[in-house]
Design an enzyme around this catalytic site. Structure first.
Site, PDB file in Angstrom:
ATOM      1  N   GLY A  45       0.827  -1.193   0.000  1.00  0.00           N
ATOM      2  CA  GLY A  45       0.000   0.000   0.000  1.00  0.00           C
ATOM      3  C   GLY A  45       0.863   1.244   0.000  1.00  0.00           C
ATOM      4  O   GLY A  45       2.025   1.207   0.433  1.00  0.00           O
ATOM      5  N   GLN A  50       3.043   9.970   1.338  1.00  0.00           N
ATOM      6  CA  GLN A  50       4.322   9.265   1.480  1.00  0.00           C
ATOM      7  C   GLN A  50       5.306   9.645   0.379  1.00  0.00           C
ATOM      8  O   GLN A  50       6.506   9.412   0.515  1.00  0.00           O
ATOM      9  CB  GLN A  50       4.104   7.744   1.461  1.00  0.00           C
ATOM     10  CG  GLN A  50       3.378   7.238   2.699  1.00  0.00           C
ATOM     11  CD  GLN A  50       3.234   5.731   2.659  1.00  0.00           C
ATOM     12  OE1 GLN A  50       2.288   5.202   2.114  1.00  0.00           O
ATOM     13  NE2 GLN A  50       4.212   5.031   3.223  1.00  0.00           N
ATOM     14  N   CYS A  92       5.504  -0.397   7.333  1.00  0.00           N
ATOM     15  CA  CYS A  92       5.170   0.744   6.491  1.00  0.00           C
ATOM     16  C   CYS A  92       6.419   1.140   5.718  1.00  0.00           C
ATOM     17  O   CYS A  92       7.519   1.156   6.283  1.00  0.00           O
ATOM     18  CB  CYS A  92       4.706   1.898   7.380  1.00  0.00           C
ATOM     19  SG  CYS A  92       4.311   3.391   6.466  1.00  0.00           S
ATOM     20  N   LEU A  93       6.246   1.446   4.444  1.00  0.00           N
ATOM     21  CA  LEU A  93       7.396   1.869   3.628  1.00  0.00           C
ATOM     22  C   LEU A  93       8.026   3.136   4.192  1.00  0.00           C
ATOM     23  O   LEU A  93       9.206   3.398   3.956  1.00  0.00           O
ATOM     24  CB  LEU A  93       6.958   2.091   2.172  1.00  0.00           C
ATOM     25  CG  LEU A  93       6.489   0.838   1.421  1.00  0.00           C
ATOM     26  CD1 LEU A  93       5.930   1.225   0.058  1.00  0.00           C
ATOM     27  CD2 LEU A  93       7.615  -0.179   1.276  1.00  0.00           C
ATOM     28  N   HIS A 134      -4.826   1.614   7.466  1.00  0.00           N
ATOM     29  CA  HIS A 134      -3.434   2.100   7.520  1.00  0.00           C
ATOM     30  C   HIS A 134      -3.225   3.225   6.503  1.00  0.00           C
ATOM     31  O   HIS A 134      -2.653   4.271   6.836  1.00  0.00           O
ATOM     32  CB  HIS A 134      -2.505   0.904   7.245  1.00  0.00           C
ATOM     33  CG  HIS A 134      -1.049   1.228   7.207  1.00  0.00           C
ATOM     34  ND1 HIS A 134      -0.131   0.689   8.095  1.00  0.00           N
ATOM     35  CD2 HIS A 134      -0.330   2.032   6.377  1.00  0.00           C
ATOM     36  CE1 HIS A 134       1.084   1.170   7.807  1.00  0.00           C
ATOM     37  NE2 HIS A 134       0.991   1.977   6.766  1.00  0.00           N
ATOM     38  N   GLU A 135      -3.706   3.022   5.262  1.00  0.00           N
ATOM     39  CA  GLU A 135      -3.460   4.021   4.214  1.00  0.00           C
ATOM     40  C   GLU A 135      -4.301   5.284   4.450  1.00  0.00           C
ATOM     41  O   GLU A 135      -3.821   6.401   4.217  1.00  0.00           O
ATOM     42  CB  GLU A 135      -3.732   3.436   2.823  1.00  0.00           C
ATOM     43  CG  GLU A 135      -2.862   2.238   2.446  1.00  0.00           C
ATOM     44  CD  GLU A 135      -1.379   2.434   2.681  1.00  0.00           C
ATOM     45  OE1 GLU A 135      -0.890   3.567   2.567  1.00  0.00           O
ATOM     46  OE2 GLU A 135      -0.703   1.433   2.997  1.00  0.00           O
ATOM     47  N   HIS A 138      -2.692   7.568   6.828  1.00  0.00           N
ATOM     48  CA  HIS A 138      -1.632   8.405   6.235  1.00  0.00           C
ATOM     49  C   HIS A 138      -2.204   9.741   5.742  1.00  0.00           C
ATOM     50  O   HIS A 138      -1.539  10.771   5.816  1.00  0.00           O
ATOM     51  CB  HIS A 138      -0.984   7.703   5.039  1.00  0.00           C
ATOM     52  CG  HIS A 138       0.128   6.756   5.390  1.00  0.00           C
ATOM     53  ND1 HIS A 138       1.285   7.163   6.015  1.00  0.00           N
ATOM     54  CD2 HIS A 138       0.268   5.426   5.184  1.00  0.00           C
ATOM     55  CE1 HIS A 138       2.082   6.116   6.175  1.00  0.00           C
ATOM     56  NE2 HIS A 138       1.493   5.040   5.680  1.00  0.00           N
TER      57      HIS A 138
HETATM   58 NI    NI Z   1       2.270   3.107   5.611  1.00  0.00          NI
END
Ligand code: NI
Length: 168
Positions: A45, A50, A92-93, A134-135, A138
């Protein structure tokens, strides 16, 4: 184009994103870049902030590696219903080399526009439900580590500072 993924503690990740008003060429380009960046990472995701773009767009693909991709792109996503509880490990990236269990709903109903501007509804369970939560977090400047207990978050912050090399 593959874009640079911002990582903790970059303050751009803490900003709230604005709704998309028109699905313009630049939004379509953003979606292409996000998708490319997510698959390249690779990740399951990615949210626009991000890569430093504060618009409410998320991309998700939780399909197993050996299966064909199942890309979900959601514009202005909102959770309209949520139930159940889960406590699964997340990463998470934007928070490399760290994972922790997070309390989430186990089932959510999400409404959003797809890239064609058509309103879509997803009834998501388990991993997909977690990915949506989660997304969407963000987009409100919330990282999964913000959901940890005070103690766990302090341990994480100490570890992150150590990794950044200031050794405190
Ligand atoms: Ni994330």
């Amino acid at each position: 184009m593959i874009r640079t993924i911002l990582t903790y503690p970059n303050l751009e990740l803490k900003k709230k994103s604005a709704p998309v008003t028109v699905i313009s060429d630049s939004v379509r380009e953003l979606i292409r870049d996000m998708t490319e960046t997510m698959y390249d990472a690779p990740g399951v995701g990615l949210a626009a902030p991000q890569i430093g773009v504060h618009q409410r767009v998320i991309a998700i693909d939780i399909s197993p590696k050996d299966q064909p991709p199942e890309l979900i792109v959601a514009i202005n996503p909102i959770i309209v219903d949520a139930e159940g509880e889960s406590y699964e490990e997340e990463g998470c990236l934007s928070v490399p080399k760290y994972a922790a269990n997070v309390r989430r709903h186990s089932r959510v109903v999400v409404k959003a526009l797809d890239p064609e501007g058509i309103e879509r509804t997803w009834e998501a369970d388990d991993l997909l439900a977690i990915a949506f939560q989660h997304e969407i977090d963000h987009l409100d400047g919330i990282l999964f580590v913000d959901h940890l207990s005070v103690l766990k978050r302090e341990l994480f912050q100490r570890k992150a500072r150590k990794a950044a090399g200031d050794g405190k």
